[in-house]
Design an enzyme around this catalytic site. Sequence first.
Site, PDB file in Angstrom:
ATOM      1  N   LYS A  87      85.305  11.455 123.416  1.00  0.00           N
ATOM      2  CA  LYS A  87      83.534  11.941 124.666  1.00  0.00           C
ATOM      3  C   LYS A  87      82.680  10.856 123.717  1.00  0.00           C
ATOM      4  CE  LYS A  87      80.565  15.457 124.917  1.00  0.00           C
ATOM      5  NZ  LYS A  87      80.506  15.245 125.965  1.00  0.00           N
ATOM      6  N   LYS A 119      78.391  -3.622 112.875  1.00  0.00           N
ATOM      7  CA  LYS A 119      77.371  -3.713 111.214  1.00  0.00           C
ATOM      8  C   LYS A 119      77.013  -5.033 110.436  1.00  0.00           C
ATOM      9  CE  LYS A 119      81.313  -1.163 110.433  1.00  0.00           C
ATOM     10  NZ  LYS A 119      82.852  -0.562 109.522  1.00  0.00           N
ATOM     11  N   ARG A 178      92.237  -2.110 105.480  1.00  0.00           N
ATOM     12  CA  ARG A 178      91.789  -3.797 104.212  1.00  0.00           C
ATOM     13  C   ARG A 178      90.579  -3.118 103.710  1.00  0.00           C
ATOM     14  NH1 ARG A 178      87.656  -5.136 107.533  1.00  0.00           N
ATOM     15  NH2 ARG A 178      87.390  -5.056 109.587  1.00  0.00           N
ATOM     16  N   ARG A 180      73.788  -8.205 105.780  1.00  0.00           N
ATOM     17  CA  ARG A 180      74.567  -9.321 106.164  1.00  0.00           C
ATOM     18  C   ARG A 180      73.825 -10.456 107.041  1.00  0.00           C
ATOM     19  NH1 ARG A 180      80.044  -7.136 109.858  1.00  0.00           N
ATOM     20  NH2 ARG A 180      80.498  -5.062 108.139  1.00  0.00           N
TER      21      ARG A 180
HETATM   22  P1  ADP Z   1      86.187  -1.314 116.731  1.00  0.00           P
HETATM   23  O1  ADP Z   1      87.279  -1.474 116.087  1.00  0.00           O
HETATM   24  O2  ADP Z   1      85.637  -2.253 117.878  1.00  0.00           O
HETATM   25  O3  ADP Z   1      84.636  -1.614 115.614  1.00  0.00           O
HETATM   26  P2  ADP Z   1      85.906   1.703 116.558  1.00  0.00           P
HETATM   27  O4  ADP Z   1      86.136   2.618 116.765  1.00  0.00           O
HETATM   28  O5  ADP Z   1      85.122   1.829 115.352  1.00  0.00           O
HETATM   29  O6  ADP Z   1      85.755  -0.281 117.417  1.00  0.00           O
HETATM   30  O7  ADP Z   1      84.237   1.579 117.249  1.00  0.00           O
HETATM   31  C1  ADP Z   1      82.944   0.987 117.054  1.00  0.00           C
HETATM   32  C2  ADP Z   1      81.890   1.634 117.755  1.00  0.00           C
HETATM   33  O8  ADP Z   1      81.954   1.831 118.581  1.00  0.00           O
HETATM   34  C3  ADP Z   1      81.694   2.464 116.605  1.00  0.00           C
HETATM   35  O9  ADP Z   1      80.662   2.320 115.058  1.00  0.00           O
HETATM   36  C4  ADP Z   1      80.090   3.169 117.693  1.00  0.00           C
HETATM   37  O10 ADP Z   1      79.007   2.784 117.222  1.00  0.00           O
HETATM   38  C5  ADP Z   1      80.310   3.171 118.677  1.00  0.00           C
HETATM   39  N1  ADP Z   1      81.612   3.608 119.085  1.00  0.00           N
HETATM   40  C6  ADP Z   1      83.115   4.206 119.386  1.00  0.00           C
HETATM   41  N2  ADP Z   1      83.703   5.103 119.955  1.00  0.00           N
HETATM   42  C7  ADP Z   1      82.505   6.187 120.012  1.00  0.00           C
HETATM   43  C8  ADP Z   1      82.283   7.491 120.057  1.00  0.00           C
HETATM   44  N3  ADP Z   1      83.432   8.479 120.901  1.00  0.00           N
HETATM   45  N4  ADP Z   1      80.852   7.565 120.807  1.00  0.00           N
HETATM   46  C9  ADP Z   1      79.774   6.758 120.939  1.00  0.00           C
HETATM   47  N5  ADP Z   1      79.741   5.908 120.410  1.00  0.00           N
HETATM   48  C10 ADP Z   1      81.748   4.910 120.151  1.00  0.00           C
END
Ligand code: ADP
Length: 447
Positions: free
Chosen positions: A201, A237, A291, A337
């Site tokens: 979703k 971020k 990590r 950052r």
């Molecule tokens: P990565 O490993 O590349 O950091 P993440 O799964 O942690 O990937 O997701 C990084 C960012 O992508 C999240 O902080 C959010 O901004 C966006 N994101 C990831 N999954 C979703 C989702 N299901 N719905 C909306 N935004 C998402």
Amino acid sequence: MFNKVLIANRGEIALRILRACKELGIETVAVHSTADADAMHVRLADQSVCIGPPASRDSYLNVHEIIAACEVTGADAIHPGYGFLSENAKFAEICEAHGINFIGPSAEHISVMGDKIVAKQTAERLGIPVVPGSDGAITEDAEAKRVAADIGYPVIIKAASGGGGRGMRVVNSEDEMSTALQTTRSEAGAAFGDDAVYVEKYLAKPRHIEVQIMGDGKGAGVHLGERDCSLQRRHQKVLEEANSPALNAEQREEIGAICAKAVADLGYSGAGTVEFLYENGEFYFIEMNTRLQVEHPVTEMITRIDLVNEQLRVASGGGLSFKQQDVKFQGHAIECRINAENARTFVPSPGTIVHYHPPGGLGVRVDSGVFSGYRVPPYYDSLIGKLIVVGRNRVECLSRLRRSLDEFVVEGIETTLPLFRDLVTNKDVIDGNYDIHWLEKYLSDKE
Ligand code: ADP
């Protein structure tokens, strides 16, 4: 405790680890590429070893050279920092095979969490709430369409081995699905060497909230509260804070306890972060990082617990120095950052820093390895430092951050400092009223 730790990283995080080692009386070995021979972590370490030419794959990712440096210097442990080899299960195994302590969780836990599909299944099994979506990898159009129709559009296709905000695609309707699935799979295959993707979703206006955890590897798990990292650009971020302006103490305790229990049940060892999207009062697990995170200092500032010190303790078999009831949150902290990039176009700006003056005073911490005369090399990530500010509450923290940003001087290269100076006067930021899309919209409105 260890006698000598080799730090397999560079920049601010190498310095951060070195500081924790020094305070524990542990000798340090810096490794560096030819481009980093003058770096601060090299100057401050007890010993240093050049491990190759500038390109990361030949130096900071060069496992053979790093292990050799360990053997030559007699280091008994390796701290991988973040990025580079920090989430490489194979590297953790190689360390173990050479009788070197890898300062991090077991290779098995790294590999479970490194595959986002397995990570999500594991999280669900451990009682952590996850984003609704496919049960595993999806290869067929029809299956993707069925899952999407079930959970409702928009959905997001994500690469199982994705990272750094790459390998994701939002799908708004059924007619976009086939092309999106194909493109994401082939991109993932090319970028990560694994074309497995899954569907979940797509949350429209979530915040990114993550929980800092630590495990002692012997069945104890604790949480150190959350960080709000919703201010993002290209899924990466930019500014982080603790605690989240969106949570109250009860919600913090509830999600923290779920994560701490999961960590304990896993028998996890060391530091980790459980990442969630948070929308309408609900948490949805997205991934776990095995990590230390870039943004770990905001947690340290409000708990006064040194996370690297704890990592070293746990890895050397000494356990954690605190229990859950000892973790007390005091005040509010924000991290910016600072990248060597143009603050509007985000084009990298390597080069020589001709003048450098960091801010100081009560509640101000600057984690950075740069100095006047330092040449920012063009080969690596553009992060040159982090400004972390703590106040008794969010209002005090923001006003301290404003004056710290005004004091900060970096001349000779472009940095993202001007962006932060704008952000800290913005009403939504002051009110803590933002989701993961807020910054992108703010930046495009400004153009
Ligand atoms: P990565 O490993 O590349 O950091 P993440 O799964 O942690 O990937 O997701 C990084 C960012 O992508 C999240 O902080 C959010 O901004 C966006 N994101 C990831 N999954 C979703 C989702 N299901 N719905 C909306 N935004 C998402």
